[in-house]
Design a protein around this motif. Sequence first.
Motif, PDB file in Angstrom:
ATOM      1  N   GLN A 221     -12.231  20.558  52.380  1.00 24.54           N
ATOM      2  CA  GLN A 221     -12.808  21.889  52.511  1.00 24.54           C
ATOM      3  C   GLN A 221     -12.374  22.830  51.386  1.00 24.54           C
ATOM      4  O   GLN A 221     -12.974  23.897  51.209  1.00 24.54           O
ATOM      5  CB  GLN A 221     -12.393  22.496  53.864  1.00 24.54           C
ATOM      6  N   LYS A 224     -14.824  24.403  48.794  1.00 29.30           N
ATOM      7  CA  LYS A 224     -15.638  25.588  49.037  1.00 29.30           C
ATOM      8  C   LYS A 224     -15.195  26.768  48.164  1.00 29.30           C
ATOM      9  O   LYS A 224     -15.973  27.720  47.974  1.00 29.30           O
ATOM     10  CB  LYS A 224     -15.548  26.001  50.506  1.00 29.30           C
ATOM     11  N   ASN A 230     -19.593  25.874  46.455  1.00 28.97           N
ATOM     12  CA  ASN A 230     -19.689  26.728  47.644  1.00 28.97           C
ATOM     13  C   ASN A 230     -21.103  26.691  48.209  1.00 28.97           C
ATOM     14  O   ASN A 230     -22.085  26.621  47.473  1.00 28.97           O
ATOM     15  CB  ASN A 230     -19.300  28.164  47.273  1.00 28.97           C
ATOM     16  N   CYS A 231     -21.188  26.741  49.521  1.00 30.73           N
ATOM     17  CA  CYS A 231     -22.504  26.623  50.171  1.00 30.73           C
ATOM     18  C   CYS A 231     -23.408  27.810  49.854  1.00 30.73           C
ATOM     19  O   CYS A 231     -24.639  27.723  50.036  1.00 30.73           O
ATOM     20  CB  CYS A 231     -22.336  26.488  51.681  1.00 30.73           C
ATOM     21  N   ALA A 238     -24.448  22.932  45.587  1.00 29.67           N
ATOM     22  CA  ALA A 238     -24.018  23.711  46.749  1.00 29.67           C
ATOM     23  C   ALA A 238     -23.716  22.799  47.930  1.00 29.67           C
ATOM     24  O   ALA A 238     -24.428  21.828  48.194  1.00 29.67           O
ATOM     25  CB  ALA A 238     -25.111  24.723  47.130  1.00 29.67           C
ATOM     26  N   CYS A 239     -22.597  23.119  48.637  1.00 28.82           N
ATOM     27  CA  CYS A 239     -22.129  22.347  49.795  1.00 28.82           C
ATOM     28  C   CYS A 239     -21.810  20.898  49.425  1.00 28.82           C
ATOM     29  O   CYS A 239     -21.870  20.011  50.274  1.00 28.82           O
ATOM     30  CB  CYS A 239     -23.164  22.372  50.926  1.00 28.82           C
ATOM     31  N   GLY A 263     -23.851  17.796  49.566  1.00 28.33           N
ATOM     32  CA  GLY A 263     -24.112  18.098  50.966  1.00 28.33           C
ATOM     33  C   GLY A 263     -22.998  17.714  51.907  1.00 28.33           C
ATOM     34  O   GLY A 263     -23.130  17.929  53.126  1.00 28.33           O
ATOM     35  N   LEU A 265     -20.030  19.053  52.379  1.00 27.95           N
ATOM     36  CA  LEU A 265     -19.375  20.186  53.021  1.00 27.95           C
ATOM     37  C   LEU A 265     -20.192  20.753  54.169  1.00 27.95           C
ATOM     38  O   LEU A 265     -19.640  21.463  55.032  1.00 27.95           O
ATOM     39  CB  LEU A 265     -19.117  21.293  51.983  1.00 27.95           C
ATOM     40  N   GLY A 266     -21.468  20.470  54.218  1.00 28.03           N
ATOM     41  CA  GLY A 266     -22.307  20.960  55.316  1.00 28.03           C
ATOM     42  C   GLY A 266     -22.387  19.992  56.474  1.00 28.03           C
ATOM     43  O   GLY A 266     -23.028  20.299  57.485  1.00 28.03           O
TER      44      GLY A 266
END
Length: 354
Positions: A221, A224, A230-231, A238-239, A263, A265-266
Motif C-alpha cells: 500500500q 499509493k 496513486n489511484c 493509477a492504482c 490495478g 492497489l484497487g
Amino acid sequence: IGHACAFLLLTEPGNDLFSLSPTNQARRLGKLLSSPNVPGPLFSPAGDPDTGLPEKHPGKWDLLLPPGHNLDSCSYCIKYLTFLWNLLFSVLGLLILAFGIWGLLDKESLVSERIAHLGSDPMLFFVLVGLAVSTISLAGCMGALYENICLLKFFTGGVIAFVILEILGGLVLYSLRHQIKGSLQNTMLVAVLRYQDDPDLRFIMDEVQMGLQCCGVESYQDWKMNMYFNCSSPGVQACGVPASCCLNPLENGTITNSQCGFGALGMEEFAAQSIISLGGCAPQLSRWLHSHRGVLSACFVFLILVEVGGFLLATKLLADLAFARARGRLAQAGNSTGPTEPASAAPWAAGDQS
C-alpha cells in the motif's frame, strides 16, 4: 665485446702485429687488452664483472630493466605467487572500474547538465573503488615482477590503508546498525516517491523487491504515496505497482510484463496476493540480514585475510630482496679487496712464455 674491439684495433691499417714473432704478438695483444680504452668485462672496474655492463646506481629507479637480484628458489616462488595474487585483483579492480564507467556513460551522468549531481551517483563509488583496487594491485604486480622496492612498498602501504578502512567501516556499521536500519527505510521511502524520476533509485528498488519478493516499504500500500501509482492519478499507472512487485513478472519466461501490477492497489488483499507480493521490503530486509549475518561476517573476515595474505607475501619478498642485495654488496666488497693479478700481459701470453 672487449676482445672484438681489440681485434679491430689490431687489424687497423698500420698495425704490424702479424709481422712479429708469436711471443711478441702475445705481449702486444696483452698490452692492448690491458689498456683502459678497450671496453670489456676485464677492464670495467665500476662495472659488473659477469656482464661487463656499468654498475647500476643504487638509488636509481628503473622499472624497465630486468631484475638483477640472485634469489633462491623459495623466493622465486613467493615472487611469482605475489604477481599472480595481485594480477587477479588487478583484473577484478579493472572490471569494477569498467562497470562504474559504463554506468556513468549509460545514464549520461557526465554530460554538462548532470555533472553537478555526479557526487550523489552510486556509480561513482564503483569507479573510485575500481580505480583504487586496480592501481594498488597493478603496483604489486609490477613490483613483484621487476623486483622493484618502491612499488612493493607502495602496494603494502595501500593494503594497510584498505584493511584499516574496512575494519573501521565494519565497526561503524555494527555500532550504528539501528540508525542504519532507519536510514534504509527512509531511503526506500524516497525511492518509492521518486521511482519514475531517479533511475538509480528505481534500479535499487526493483532489485530489492525482486530479490526479497516484497513490495513497498512496510506493505504494498506504500505505493499509493507515489503520484503516478496513486489511484487519483489520471495516468495508466493509477492504482498500480511496479512490475518488480509481481510474483511472475515474466511472460513466457523471457519478456517482462511491465503492466502486470496495474490495478493491484484497487483489488482486495485476497485477490491481490495471487498477483503481487504483499509484504514490505523493510521487514524482509531486516530478516534477511539477521539470518545471513554469519555468512556476511565470514565474507568480511575472508576478505581481510586475503588482503593480509597479499601483504605478507609482499613483505616476505621485500625481505628476500633486501637480503639478496646485502649479499651482493658483500660479495662485491670482497672482490674489490681481494688480490688482483697484474694486467701487464694477458694470461695466454704468460703461458706462451713458460
